[in-house]
Enzyme design. Structure first.
Site, PDB file in Angstrom:
ATOM      1  N   GLU A 117      -7.622 -23.526  53.321  1.00  0.00           N
ATOM      2  CA  GLU A 117      -8.589 -24.017  52.298  1.00  0.00           C
ATOM      3  C   GLU A 117      -9.518 -23.143  51.813  1.00  0.00           C
ATOM      4  O   GLU A 117     -10.115 -23.274  50.951  1.00  0.00           O
ATOM      5  CB  GLU A 117      -9.434 -25.158  53.013  1.00  0.00           C
ATOM      6  CG  GLU A 117     -10.498 -24.893  53.832  1.00  0.00           C
ATOM      7  CD  GLU A 117     -10.060 -24.224  55.421  1.00  0.00           C
ATOM      8  OE1 GLU A 117     -11.135 -23.756  55.904  1.00  0.00           O
ATOM      9  OE2 GLU A 117      -8.927 -24.290  55.774  1.00  0.00           O
ATOM     10  N   HIS A 165      -7.625 -19.729  57.192  1.00  0.00           N
ATOM     11  CA  HIS A 165      -7.962 -21.088  56.623  1.00  0.00           C
ATOM     12  C   HIS A 165      -7.359 -21.169  55.263  1.00  0.00           C
ATOM     13  O   HIS A 165      -7.661 -20.302  54.284  1.00  0.00           O
ATOM     14  CB  HIS A 165      -9.574 -20.900  56.327  1.00  0.00           C
ATOM     15  CG  HIS A 165     -10.260 -21.123  57.750  1.00  0.00           C
ATOM     16  ND1 HIS A 165     -10.684 -22.013  58.140  1.00  0.00           N
ATOM     17  CD2 HIS A 165     -10.577 -20.314  58.665  1.00  0.00           C
ATOM     18  CE1 HIS A 165     -11.405 -22.147  59.353  1.00  0.00           C
ATOM     19  NE2 HIS A 165     -11.232 -20.938  59.593  1.00  0.00           N
ATOM     20  N   GLY A 221     -12.868 -16.058  66.747  1.00  0.00           N
ATOM     21  CA  GLY A 221     -12.638 -15.067  68.070  1.00  0.00           C
ATOM     22  C   GLY A 221     -11.826 -15.033  69.034  1.00  0.00           C
ATOM     23  O   GLY A 221     -11.831 -14.239  70.034  1.00  0.00           O
ATOM     24  N   GLY A 242     -15.955 -21.595  69.407  1.00  0.00           N
ATOM     25  CA  GLY A 242     -16.038 -21.455  70.960  1.00  0.00           C
ATOM     26  C   GLY A 242     -14.584 -21.265  71.570  1.00  0.00           C
ATOM     27  O   GLY A 242     -13.670 -21.112  70.904  1.00  0.00           O
ATOM     28  N   CYS A 254      -7.257 -22.916  62.678  1.00  0.00           N
ATOM     29  CA  CYS A 254      -8.002 -22.106  63.587  1.00  0.00           C
ATOM     30  C   CYS A 254      -8.181 -22.647  65.001  1.00  0.00           C
ATOM     31  O   CYS A 254      -7.221 -22.584  65.601  1.00  0.00           O
ATOM     32  CB  CYS A 254      -9.331 -22.101  62.866  1.00  0.00           C
ATOM     33  SG  CYS A 254     -10.460 -20.803  63.370  1.00  0.00           S
ATOM     34  N   LEU A 255      -9.409 -23.042  65.227  1.00  0.00           N
ATOM     35  CA  LEU A 255      -9.406 -23.639  66.653  1.00  0.00           C
ATOM     36  C   LEU A 255      -8.317 -24.912  66.836  1.00  0.00           C
ATOM     37  O   LEU A 255      -7.744 -24.934  67.704  1.00  0.00           O
ATOM     38  CB  LEU A 255     -10.748 -24.259  66.899  1.00  0.00           C
ATOM     39  CG  LEU A 255     -11.135 -25.135  68.159  1.00  0.00           C
ATOM     40  CD1 LEU A 255     -10.710 -24.068  69.316  1.00  0.00           C
ATOM     41  CD2 LEU A 255     -12.224 -25.783  68.240  1.00  0.00           C
ATOM     42  N   ASN A 276     -11.797 -16.865  60.368  1.00  0.00           N
ATOM     43  CA  ASN A 276     -13.137 -16.891  61.014  1.00  0.00           C
ATOM     44  C   ASN A 276     -12.802 -17.346  62.436  1.00  0.00           C
ATOM     45  O   ASN A 276     -12.871 -18.568  62.898  1.00  0.00           O
ATOM     46  CB  ASN A 276     -14.097 -17.652  60.457  1.00  0.00           C
ATOM     47  CG  ASN A 276     -15.224 -17.869  61.414  1.00  0.00           C
ATOM     48  OD1 ASN A 276     -15.621 -17.129  62.455  1.00  0.00           O
ATOM     49  ND2 ASN A 276     -16.378 -18.934  61.413  1.00  0.00           N
ATOM     50  N   SER A 329     -18.024 -23.329  62.651  1.00  0.00           N
ATOM     51  CA  SER A 329     -17.543 -22.398  63.581  1.00  0.00           C
ATOM     52  C   SER A 329     -18.337 -21.274  63.938  1.00  0.00           C
ATOM     53  O   SER A 329     -18.276 -20.526  65.142  1.00  0.00           O
ATOM     54  CB  SER A 329     -16.179 -21.668  62.889  1.00  0.00           C
ATOM     55  OG  SER A 329     -15.323 -22.933  62.984  1.00  0.00           O
TER      56      SER A 329
END
Length: 346
Positions: free
Chosen positions: A327, A325, A286, A216, A242-243, A284, A47
């Site tokens: 994990e 996350h 953006g 991204g 996340c993404l 993590n 990432s």
């Protein structure tokens, strides 16, 4: 060591020094992480591709670099590293390499002796900024934004692969998947079919869909979003991280936006809106999802620092996801129960 400088697009400059192997000029989006440990996991997290990562903790490298079994991928992905002080000697029984030697072996530039406190305060006030890490004198006016690129295509698996065995089959969309997520999935008696992010899995037999983390702007990955949108019609369990959460939410009709400076580190507080219980999480990202969710969807977690959405789920179908996350390596492991919830839903 040779003089070097980190230049930000707003005109700020941060002087430091770099080893000889960091000679040259490197570009990326400058971001910071607040974790006190976990630098190996952070640097090998796909990432972070395209980003120049600043560690706010003042001393990095004191426990060295462990075996690859602890890495989140096969290599370092960041465009550059910014630290206050590097430990030249490691002290841990599992260390296999000093930190700076590791960066050199991976051809990753580093700048040391930087006032990381001032840099972090700049990024918190101005937001994440494009930057240039260089040992070369002269002007550098070109700032390339990595978020304009299809970064996932650079870190996804190249072809379909099968892991584990069991009576249930999970399709895992690899958008830059951390290896810890595979390790957690394989703790259960299931077969995991890991596929590239743009792979059309709709005609494959599966019992559940897992959508991984990745780098991204999520809006770039329209092909993946369309596949997930079609998968929602099957009503089979879906779990995104996340993404993966952003892609699931966009497929459902939600909207995403770029956070001012993102959430990165192992100490982000989140609240479960159902139980009102708070968890310390590793993060993590953006980008985030806007609060006005589509009908039949609801926020499941919020960030207690800025109240951004940290989890979304469907009110009746087995679709759920989180920004953080569960994990979490390195740590904390407070929310690993979400993998159990996904398994039980299959």
């Amino acid at each position: 060591m040779i003089p070097s400088v980190l230049k930000l697009k707003d005109g700020s400059e941060f002087k430091g020094s770099s080893p000889q192997n960091s000679q040259g000029t490197y570009f990326g989006e400058v971001v910071f992480t607040t974790g006190m440990t976990g630098y190996v996991e952070s640097l090998t997290d796909p990432s972070y591709i395209g980003q120049i990562l600043c560690f706010t903790y003042p001393l990095i490298g004191n426990y060295g670099v462990p075996d690859k079994k602890y890495w989140e991928s096969k290599k370092i992905h960041v465009a550059g590293v910014v630290i206050g002080e590097a430990s030249h000697e490691e002290s841990h029984y599992e260390s296999q390499s000093p930190f700076l030697k590791w960066l050199e072996s991976q051809n990753v530039p580093v700048i040391m002796g930087v006032d990381t406190r001032r840099l972090t305060k700049t990024l918190r006030e101005e937001g994440s900024l494009l930057g240039i890490l260089t040992t070369e004198k002269g002007k550098h006016s070109t700032f390339h934004n990595p978020n304009d690129d299809n970064l996932v295509s650079k870190v996804t698996i190249s072809e379909k692969a099968t892991y584990g065995s069991g009576s249930k089959r999970v399709i895992a969309l690899d958008c830059g998947m951390k290896e810890s997520q595979m390790r957690y999935l394989l703790d259960f008696p299931i077969e995991v079919i890991r596929v590239p992010y743009d792979y059309n899995f709709l005609e494959d037999a599966y019992d559940g869909l897992f959508i991984s983390n990745g780098p991204g702007d999520p809006q770039i990955y329209s092909k993946t979003i369309e596949h997930v949108k079609q998968a929602l019609k099957n009503k089979k369990p879906i779990f995104g991280i996340c993404l993966g959460m952003q892609l699931l939410a966009l497929a459902a009709g939600a909207k995403s936006y770029k956070l001012p400076y993102g959430h990165r580190g192992q100490n982000q507080p989140c609240m479960d809106l159902k139980t009102k219980k708070c968890y310390i999480t590793s993060q993590n990202h953006g980008y985030a999802i806007k609060k006005d969710l589509p009908n039949h969807w609801e926020a499941s977690f919020i960030n207690l620092n800025d109240h951004s959405v940290e989890g979304v789920r469907h009110k009746t179908h087995p679709f759920f996801s989180v920004q953080f996350h569960p994990e979490a390596h390195g740590g904390p492991l407070d929310t690993h129960f979400l993998f159990e919830e996904f398994y039980q839903s299959l």
